[in-house]
Design a protein around this motif. Structure first.
Motif, PDB file in Angstrom:
ATOM      1  N   GLU A 252       1.009  -2.705  -2.424  1.00  0.00           N
ATOM      2  CA  GLU A 252      -0.340  -3.154  -2.750  1.00  0.00           C
ATOM      3  C   GLU A 252      -0.837  -2.605  -4.088  1.00  0.00           C
ATOM      4  O   GLU A 252      -1.588  -3.252  -4.782  1.00  0.00           O
ATOM      5  CB  GLU A 252      -1.317  -2.749  -1.639  1.00  0.00           C
ATOM      6  N   GLY A 253      -0.429  -1.419  -4.479  1.00  0.00           N
ATOM      7  CA  GLY A 253      -0.919  -0.814  -5.708  1.00  0.00           C
ATOM      8  C   GLY A 253      -0.161  -1.247  -6.955  1.00  0.00           C
ATOM      9  O   GLY A 253      -0.540  -0.900  -8.065  1.00  0.00           O
ATOM     10  N   SER A 254       0.905  -2.002  -6.812  1.00  0.00           N
ATOM     11  CA  SER A 254       1.732  -2.402  -7.942  1.00  0.00           C
ATOM     12  C   SER A 254       0.998  -3.386  -8.843  1.00  0.00           C
ATOM     13  O   SER A 254       0.333  -4.307  -8.363  1.00  0.00           O
ATOM     14  CB  SER A 254       3.024  -3.039  -7.428  1.00  0.00           C
ATOM     15  N   GLU A 255       1.124  -3.190 -10.154  1.00  0.00           N
ATOM     16  CA  GLU A 255       0.510  -4.106 -11.119  1.00  0.00           C
ATOM     17  C   GLU A 255       1.134  -5.491 -11.002  1.00  0.00           C
ATOM     18  O   GLU A 255       0.452  -6.501 -11.146  1.00  0.00           O
ATOM     19  CB  GLU A 255       0.674  -3.567 -12.543  1.00  0.00           C
ATOM     20  N   GLN A 256       2.442  -5.530 -10.753  1.00  0.00           N
ATOM     21  CA  GLN A 256       3.123  -6.813 -10.620  1.00  0.00           C
ATOM     22  C   GLN A 256       2.641  -7.562  -9.392  1.00  0.00           C
ATOM     23  O   GLN A 256       2.514  -8.767  -9.404  1.00  0.00           O
ATOM     24  CB  GLN A 256       4.640  -6.599 -10.537  1.00  0.00           C
ATOM     25  N   CYS A 257       2.342  -6.834  -8.322  1.00  0.00           N
ATOM     26  CA  CYS A 257       1.881  -7.467  -7.087  1.00  0.00           C
ATOM     27  C   CYS A 257       0.519  -8.117  -7.279  1.00  0.00           C
ATOM     28  O   CYS A 257       0.224  -9.140  -6.687  1.00  0.00           O
ATOM     29  CB  CYS A 257       1.831  -6.438  -5.956  1.00  0.00           C
ATOM     30  N   LYS A 258      -0.310  -7.517  -8.127  1.00  0.00           N
ATOM     31  CA  LYS A 258      -1.632  -8.080  -8.370  1.00  0.00           C
ATOM     32  C   LYS A 258      -1.548  -9.440  -9.045  1.00  0.00           C
ATOM     33  O   LYS A 258      -2.409 -10.287  -8.856  1.00  0.00           O
ATOM     34  CB  LYS A 258      -2.461  -7.121  -9.226  1.00  0.00           C
ATOM     35  N   ALA A 259      -0.523  -9.654  -9.856  1.00  0.00           N
ATOM     36  CA  ALA A 259      -0.374 -10.928 -10.560  1.00  0.00           C
ATOM     37  C   ALA A 259       0.140 -12.028  -9.642  1.00  0.00           C
ATOM     38  O   ALA A 259      -0.130 -13.201  -9.869  1.00  0.00           O
ATOM     39  CB  ALA A 259       0.570 -10.759 -11.740  1.00  0.00           C
ATOM     40  N   LEU A 260       0.885 -11.650  -8.604  1.00  0.00           N
ATOM     41  CA  LEU A 260       1.421 -12.656  -7.686  1.00  0.00           C
ATOM     42  C   LEU A 260       0.358 -13.095  -6.692  1.00  0.00           C
ATOM     43  O   LEU A 260      -0.307 -12.273  -6.091  1.00  0.00           O
ATOM     44  CB  LEU A 260       2.634 -12.104  -6.936  1.00  0.00           C
ATOM     45  N   TRP A 261       0.226 -14.376  -6.519  1.00  0.00           N
ATOM     46  CA  TRP A 261      -0.743 -14.893  -5.557  1.00  0.00           C
ATOM     47  C   TRP A 261      -0.135 -15.999  -4.696  1.00  0.00           C
ATOM     48  O   TRP A 261      -0.705 -16.405  -3.706  1.00  0.00           O
ATOM     49  CB  TRP A 261      -1.982 -15.407  -6.286  1.00  0.00           C
TER      50      TRP A 261
END
Length: 196
Positions: A74-83
């Motif tokens: 959840e804290g990953s920057e890459q995860c924030k971009a994936l939707w």
């Protein structure tokens, strides 16, 4: 006596046991014109260079391990971009033009499964996929290898079911590669494609 530019010639040597002449194994003949082998047919053995060794090893001389990143955290920057988690091209509709055979096109019905919400339905033409790919290549010129090619065009069989099924699979692959790549997923180019 040999001249500087001459090739070594086979010299007969004596066999140790029988005393019969045999060809020397190490000598070679100059090849005839018809037996010239192209350089890419010859066996190529790569020598280890210092540069390639240094690029894959650390100071101890051992190869560096391959690093894997977990982008599901959840804290990953890459995860924030994936939707999005999955994209499918469900089916197609052939829209006929004003005159028979003129102005007809195929509209592709796509479903984008999102991580947080429900599915998102979009309808796009092949030309819109082509525009998306061109804009992604302009926006991310260094990532051209990560953008897969679109399925080919065909003037003759563009409305045939077999051709359309292959195109459907190709468009689905293309969309999955784009939407599931964190670098492309957050780009304004992709958002314009999906929401226009």
């Amino acid at each position: 006596m040999e001249t500087a530019g001459s090739e070594p010639v086979n010299q007969p040597s004596r066999d140790e046991v029988g005393g019969k002449p045999r060809a020397a194994a190490t000598a070679t003949l100059k090849p005839e014109r018809s037996s010239v082998v192209p350089p890419y047919w010859q066996r190529h053995e790569r020598s280890s260079s210092k540069l390639s060794v240094n690029s894959v090893s650390d100071t101890t001389g051992k190869p560096r391990p391959i690093l894997l990143e977990d982008h599901t955290d959840e804290g990953s920057e890459q995860c924030k971009a994936l939707w999005a988690k999955h994209v499918t091209v469900d089916d197609y509709v052939i829209v006929s033009g004003t005159a028979p055979g003129l102005g007809a096109y195929v509209s592709w019905n796509c479903t984008v499964e999102t991580l947080d919400g429900g599915p998102m339905k979009i309808m796009k033409r092949y030309s819109e996929f082509d525009t998306l790919r061109q804009q992604l290549c302009k926006t991310f010129p260094y990532a051209d290898g990560a953008i897969p090619p679109l399925p080919p065009k065909s003037v003759i069989s563009r409305f045939r079911p077999r051709f359309l099924e292959r195109r459907k699979a190709g468009l689905s692959y293309f969309l999955n590669c784009i939407l599931l790549n964190p670098e492309f997923a957050g780009s304004p180019v992709l958002k314009e494609f999906l929401f226009s």
